[in-house]
Design a protein around this motif. Structure first.
Motif, PDB file in Angstrom:
ATOM      1  N   VAL A 326       0.832  -1.210   0.000  1.00  0.00           N
ATOM      2  CA  VAL A 326       0.000   0.000   0.000  1.00  0.00           C
ATOM      3  C   VAL A 326       0.865   1.258   0.000  1.00  0.00           C
ATOM      4  CG1 VAL A 326      -1.698   1.303   1.360  1.00  0.00           C
ATOM      5  CG2 VAL A 326      -1.880  -1.181   1.201  1.00  0.00           C
ATOM      6  N   ASP A 327       0.496   2.226  -0.812  1.00  0.00           N
ATOM      7  CA  ASP A 327       1.148   3.545  -0.824  1.00  0.00           C
ATOM      8  C   ASP A 327       0.784   4.259   0.482  1.00  0.00           C
ATOM      9  OD1 ASP A 327       1.738   6.290  -1.301  1.00  0.00           O
ATOM     10  OD2 ASP A 327       1.624   5.926  -3.467  1.00  0.00           O
ATOM     11  N   PRO A 328       1.791   4.723   1.239  1.00  0.00           N
ATOM     12  CA  PRO A 328       1.475   5.336   2.529  1.00  0.00           C
ATOM     13  C   PRO A 328       0.844   6.726   2.424  1.00  0.00           C
ATOM     14  CG  PRO A 328       3.836   5.430   2.094  1.00  0.00           C
ATOM     15  CD  PRO A 328       3.228   4.623   0.988  1.00  0.00           C
ATOM     16  N   ARG A 329       0.849   7.314   1.263  1.00  0.00           N
ATOM     17  CA  ARG A 329       0.276   8.663   1.149  1.00  0.00           C
ATOM     18  C   ARG A 329      -1.244   8.643   1.347  1.00  0.00           C
ATOM     19  NH1 ARG A 329       2.337  10.586  -4.516  1.00  0.00           N
ATOM     20  NH2 ARG A 329       2.008   8.370  -4.921  1.00  0.00           N
ATOM     21  N   ILE A 330      -1.779   9.829   1.588  1.00  0.00           N
ATOM     22  CA  ILE A 330      -3.233   9.957   1.773  1.00  0.00           C
ATOM     23  C   ILE A 330      -3.891  10.307   0.440  1.00  0.00           C
ATOM     24  CG2 ILE A 330      -4.983  11.492   2.766  1.00  0.00           C
ATOM     25  CD1 ILE A 330      -3.999  11.025   5.334  1.00  0.00           C
ATOM     26  N   VAL A 331      -5.029   9.703   0.198  1.00  0.00           N
ATOM     27  CA  VAL A 331      -5.799  10.041  -0.997  1.00  0.00           C
ATOM     28  C   VAL A 331      -7.151  10.622  -0.568  1.00  0.00           C
ATOM     29  CG1 VAL A 331      -6.969   9.140  -3.038  1.00  0.00           C
ATOM     30  CG2 VAL A 331      -4.686   8.310  -2.461  1.00  0.00           C
ATOM     31  N   ALA A 332      -7.510  11.730  -1.207  1.00  0.00           N
ATOM     32  CA  ALA A 332      -8.813  12.348  -0.946  1.00  0.00           C
ATOM     33  C   ALA A 332      -9.581  12.458  -2.256  1.00  0.00           C
ATOM     34  CB  ALA A 332      -8.640  13.744  -0.350  1.00  0.00           C
ATOM     35  N   SER A 333     -10.840  12.035  -2.236  1.00  0.00           N
ATOM     36  CA  SER A 333     -11.701  12.166  -3.417  1.00  0.00           C
ATOM     37  C   SER A 333     -12.856  13.103  -3.096  1.00  0.00           C
ATOM     38  CB  SER A 333     -12.272  10.805  -3.826  1.00  0.00           C
ATOM     39  OG  SER A 333     -11.230   9.929  -4.204  1.00  0.00           O
ATOM     40  N   ILE A 334     -13.083  14.045  -3.976  1.00  0.00           N
ATOM     41  CA  ILE A 334     -14.241  14.946  -3.850  1.00  0.00           C
ATOM     42  C   ILE A 334     -15.170  14.656  -5.025  1.00  0.00           C
ATOM     43  CG2 ILE A 334     -15.022  17.352  -3.987  1.00  0.00           C
ATOM     44  CD1 ILE A 334     -12.500  18.204  -2.575  1.00  0.00           C
ATOM     45  N   VAL A 335     -16.437  14.375  -4.712  1.00  0.00           N
ATOM     46  CA  VAL A 335     -17.402  14.051  -5.767  1.00  0.00           C
ATOM     47  C   VAL A 335     -18.118  15.323  -6.203  1.00  0.00           C
ATOM     48  CG1 VAL A 335     -19.491  12.740  -6.310  1.00  0.00           C
ATOM     49  CG2 VAL A 335     -17.695  11.694  -4.912  1.00  0.00           C
ATOM     50  N   MET A 336     -18.145  15.565  -7.507  1.00  0.00           N
ATOM     51  CA  MET A 336     -18.899  16.697  -8.059  1.00  0.00           C
ATOM     52  C   MET A 336     -20.237  16.170  -8.565  1.00  0.00           C
ATOM     53  SD  MET A 336     -15.867  18.806 -10.005  1.00  0.00           S
ATOM     54  CE  MET A 336     -16.841  20.321 -10.081  1.00  0.00           C
ATOM     55  N   VAL A 337     -21.317  16.852  -8.159  1.00  0.00           N
ATOM     56  CA  VAL A 337     -22.653  16.358  -8.505  1.00  0.00           C
ATOM     57  C   VAL A 337     -23.434  17.400  -9.298  1.00  0.00           C
ATOM     58  CG1 VAL A 337     -22.690  14.898  -6.442  1.00  0.00           C
ATOM     59  CG2 VAL A 337     -23.773  17.148  -6.345  1.00  0.00           C
ATOM     60  N   SER A 338     -24.514  16.952  -9.918  1.00  0.00           N
ATOM     61  CA  SER A 338     -25.402  17.835 -10.674  1.00  0.00           C
ATOM     62  C   SER A 338     -26.229  18.679  -9.718  1.00  0.00           C
ATOM     63  CB  SER A 338     -26.362  17.008 -11.529  1.00  0.00           C
ATOM     64  OG  SER A 338     -25.654  16.244 -12.476  1.00  0.00           O
ATOM     65  N   GLY A 339     -26.506  19.920 -10.078  1.00  0.00           N
ATOM     66  CA  GLY A 339     -27.331  20.803  -9.251  1.00  0.00           C
ATOM     67  C   GLY A 339     -28.695  20.158  -8.986  1.00  0.00           C
ATOM     68  N   GLY A 378     -25.791  11.929 -15.012  1.00  0.00           N
ATOM     69  CA  GLY A 378     -26.256  11.347 -13.755  1.00  0.00           C
ATOM     70  C   GLY A 378     -26.121  12.358 -12.630  1.00  0.00           C
ATOM     71  N   GLY A 379     -26.490  11.936 -11.426  1.00  0.00           N
ATOM     72  CA  GLY A 379     -26.435  12.812 -10.264  1.00  0.00           C
ATOM     73  C   GLY A 379     -25.007  13.019  -9.807  1.00  0.00           C
ATOM     74  N   ARG A 380     -24.331  11.914  -9.540  1.00  0.00           N
ATOM     75  CA  ARG A 380     -22.912  12.020  -9.199  1.00  0.00           C
ATOM     76  C   ARG A 380     -22.147  11.989 -10.511  1.00  0.00           C
ATOM     77  NH1 ARG A 380     -21.187   7.894  -4.815  1.00  0.00           N
ATOM     78  NH2 ARG A 380     -22.506   6.453  -5.964  1.00  0.00           N
ATOM     79  N   VAL A 381     -21.439  13.036 -10.817  1.00  0.00           N
ATOM     80  CA  VAL A 381     -20.867  13.194 -12.158  1.00  0.00           C
ATOM     81  C   VAL A 381     -19.442  12.662 -12.231  1.00  0.00           C
ATOM     82  CG1 VAL A 381     -20.199  14.887 -13.916  1.00  0.00           C
ATOM     83  CG2 VAL A 381     -22.396  15.108 -12.714  1.00  0.00           C
ATOM     84  N   LEU A 382     -18.606  13.013 -11.260  1.00  0.00           N
ATOM     85  CA  LEU A 382     -17.215  12.578 -11.303  1.00  0.00           C
ATOM     86  C   LEU A 382     -16.602  12.779  -9.934  1.00  0.00           C
ATOM     87  CD1 LEU A 382     -15.320  15.403 -11.358  1.00  0.00           C
ATOM     88  CD2 LEU A 382     -16.270  15.488 -13.649  1.00  0.00           C
ATOM     89  N   SER A 383     -15.428  12.173  -9.728  1.00  0.00           N
ATOM     90  CA  SER A 383     -14.711  12.498  -8.502  1.00  0.00           C
ATOM     91  C   SER A 383     -13.306  12.955  -8.844  1.00  0.00           C
ATOM     92  CB  SER A 383     -14.703  11.329  -7.521  1.00  0.00           C
ATOM     93  OG  SER A 383     -13.769  10.379  -7.908  1.00  0.00           O
ATOM     94  N   VAL A 384     -12.861  13.952  -8.092  1.00  0.00           N
ATOM     95  CA  VAL A 384     -11.499  14.442  -8.243  1.00  0.00           C
ATOM     96  C   VAL A 384     -10.696  13.806  -7.113  1.00  0.00           C
ATOM     97  CG1 VAL A 384     -10.009  16.441  -8.396  1.00  0.00           C
ATOM     98  CG2 VAL A 384     -12.407  16.621  -9.099  1.00  0.00           C
ATOM     99  N   THR A 385      -9.712  13.006  -7.480  1.00  0.00           N
ATOM    100  CA  THR A 385      -8.981  12.182  -6.524  1.00  0.00           C
ATOM    101  C   THR A 385      -7.520  12.608  -6.523  1.00  0.00           C
ATOM    102  OG1 THR A 385     -10.508  10.341  -6.839  1.00  0.00           O
ATOM    103  CG2 THR A 385      -8.296   9.784  -6.095  1.00  0.00           C
ATOM    104  N   MET A 391      -3.620  14.745   5.004  1.00  0.00           N
ATOM    105  CA  MET A 391      -4.992  14.846   4.518  1.00  0.00           C
ATOM    106  C   MET A 391      -5.326  16.238   3.973  1.00  0.00           C
ATOM    107  SD  MET A 391      -8.495  13.880   6.404  1.00  0.00           S
ATOM    108  CE  MET A 391      -8.512  15.396   7.313  1.00  0.00           C
ATOM    109  N   ASP A 392      -4.891  17.272   4.702  1.00  0.00           N
ATOM    110  CA  ASP A 392      -5.242  18.629   4.262  1.00  0.00           C
ATOM    111  C   ASP A 392      -4.687  18.913   2.869  1.00  0.00           C
ATOM    112  OD1 ASP A 392      -6.728  19.187   6.460  1.00  0.00           O
ATOM    113  OD2 ASP A 392      -5.106  20.152   7.568  1.00  0.00           O
ATOM    114  N   GLU A 393      -3.473  18.428   2.634  1.00  0.00           N
ATOM    115  CA  GLU A 393      -2.857  18.656   1.326  1.00  0.00           C
ATOM    116  C   GLU A 393      -3.651  17.932   0.231  1.00  0.00           C
ATOM    117  OE1 GLU A 393       1.507  17.960   1.160  1.00  0.00           O
ATOM    118  OE2 GLU A 393       1.063  17.011  -0.756  1.00  0.00           O
ATOM    119  N   ALA A 394      -4.036  16.687   0.509  1.00  0.00           N
ATOM    120  CA  ALA A 394      -4.783  15.908  -0.497  1.00  0.00           C
ATOM    121  C   ALA A 394      -6.134  16.564  -0.787  1.00  0.00           C
ATOM    122  CB  ALA A 394      -4.977  14.471  -0.010  1.00  0.00           C
TER     123      ALA A 394
END
Ligand code: AMP
Ligand code: GLY
Length: 422
Positions: A326-339, A378-385, A391-394
């Motif tokens: 496992v890569d020890p770095r942190i990964v953060a995903s933000i999901v962009m959704v439709s209005g 769709g409702g959930r459009v994509l995630s930016v990972t 964590m704050d940096e990711a």
């Protein structure tokens, strides 16, 4: 190796992205896929509910590995069908009997009870047991948790803050509020704690633990507002230290895999443990028979193994020969959704700014190709990972990139990870 992956969400884009890194892959087909998966393989318009169409495709394209992303085809017996028609074909996903761990709350609660796995106290009731159910509600402290037994598109769990409301909802559920899914209802005590998700691959005997994650289900910042399919995820989860993980493994994972074996469930695939830390003790909220979405988008980038090797070992019963890296770095995903999501929303909005991303990956979900444009579908459009050293940096990187991505009505939560800061 020719691989067929079923599903169309961000989870499947992340699985496809990871499989595409394998030297073993010759051709990847995604059914039905999304605009993002077109750059990794071939999207094919097969409905995974049509077992025969899946079987015909497997024959025509000499498929050598099938990976099933979502729960519905698993619960409905696609793996049983494939096993009957293609007994030699490696398929990742449990048969219908094992998928009951997700497909029936009553089944999974009885399983946990039988195998001494920590979970909320509960009872199950059918339409002939309304009175018993009402009096059980009276015995429970508030809030009371009601769960439709069957799959209800993530809407079947109600957390009721007073007894009268719980009784009203309970009657409505048994009367068909969620159709067949609520012909049986599980009533359980509320667990107060912080949730996290642990994933394993099991060949029915051995298991390998994948990186854990935390997802954010509510639409609003600070975990407020309606439930969604998931607005973001973080991996690893800072409070999941070695001690907690060891307890998860000893009291939950191993007893679950042993229970699957003892009960003869023939389970070859992912198990998603929806867990909650109550004081210092991990307990099970639910099982899923598949990977999580949007957790997969944060888990796959951290996994350093060849995913195809790992999945083949899962199907062949040789997971004991694999070591997870496992890569020890942190990964953060933000999901962009439709209005408007998770309520009504419009589709077909042109998406810009998703071409290049050097600090991570953009995983598509509700996207489609329209001429030379990519549009929302769709409702959930994509995630930016994004990767980060903390964590704050990711999260900051994902937020920065999300600002550059545009489609009319786009919305995302800016506070993913807010509850994990030390
Ligand atoms: P599920 O559809 O089973 O994932 O449940 C949806 C959400 O309801 C979970 O992610 C939890 O946040 C919450 N939930 C379910 N069961 C309980 C429980 N016994 N105590 C507290 N929260 C619960
Ligand atoms: N993220 C929760 C799920 O996939 O069910």
């Amino acid at each position: 190796m020719n691989v067929l992956l079923l599903g169309s969400g961000g989870r499947e884009h992340a699985l496809a992205w990871k499989m595409a890194q394998s030297k073993k892959l010759s051709q990847l087909f995604i059914a039905p896929g999304n605009a993002g998966t077109t750059s990794l393989g071939t999207n094919v318009p097969i409905d995974s509910g049509n077992f025969k169409a899946v079987g015909d495709f497997i024959t025509e394209h000499q498929i050598q590995l099938v990976v099933i992303g979502p729960e519905a085809p698993l619960v409905n017996g696609l793996v049983d069908y494939l096993d009957r028609h293609f007994p030699q074909l490696p398929v990742v996903g449990p048969k219908a009997s094992g998928a009951q761990l997700e497909g029936s709350k009553a089944f999974s609660k009885a399983f946990m009870h039988r195998h001494n796995i920590p979970t909320a106290a509960y009872r199950e009731f059918n339409q002939d047991q309304v009175e018993e159910g009402l009096s059980y509600i009276d015995q429970l402290d508030l809030p009371v948790v009601l769960k439709a037994d069957g799959l209800a598109a993530g809407k079947g769990v109600l957390i009721c803050s007073d007894h009268e409301q719980a009784k009203k909802e309970f009657r409505e559920m048994l009367a068909g509020k969620f159709g067949d899914a609520s012909q049986r209802v599980v009533i359980e005590e509320f667990l107060d704690g912080i949730e996290f998700s642990v994933f394993v691959l099991t060949d029915g005997k051995e298991y390998k633990i994948l990186p854990e994650a935390k997802d954010y289900k509510r639409i609003g910042e600070g975990d407020t507002g309606l439930n969604t399919g998931g607005m973001g995820s973080i991996s690893p989860v800072p409070f999941v230290n070695r001690t907690l993980m060891k307890e998860v493994e000893d009291t939950i994972i191993r007893p679950t895999v042993n229970g699957i074996f003892e009960d003869g469930l023939e389970y070859r695939g992912f198990i998603f443990f929806g867990l909650i830390k109550v004081q210092d003790r991990p307990m099970v909220i639910e099982y899923n028979c598949r990977m999580g979405d949007p957790e997969t988008q944060s888990v796959m980038p951290r996994l350093q193994n060849d995913l195809i090797d790992l999945l083949l070992a899962t199907t062949r019963g040789t997971l004991d020969q694999i070591e997870i890296s496992v890569d020890p770095r942190i990964v953060a995903s933000i999901v962009m959704v439709s209005g408007g999501y998770p309520g009504d929303y419009e589709k077909g909005k042109v998406i810009t700014g998703i071409d290049e991303y050097d600090d991570g990956v953009i995983f598509h979900a509700g996207t489609a190709v329209n001429g030379d444009k990519i549009v929302t579908s769709g409702g959930r459009v994509l995630s930016v990972t994004s990767f980060g050293n903390n964590m704050d940096e990711a999260v900051a990187k994902s937020r920065r990139k999300a600002r550059e991505i545009n489609f009319e009505g786009a919305y995302y939560r800016k506070d993913i990870g807010f509850d994990l800061r030390s």
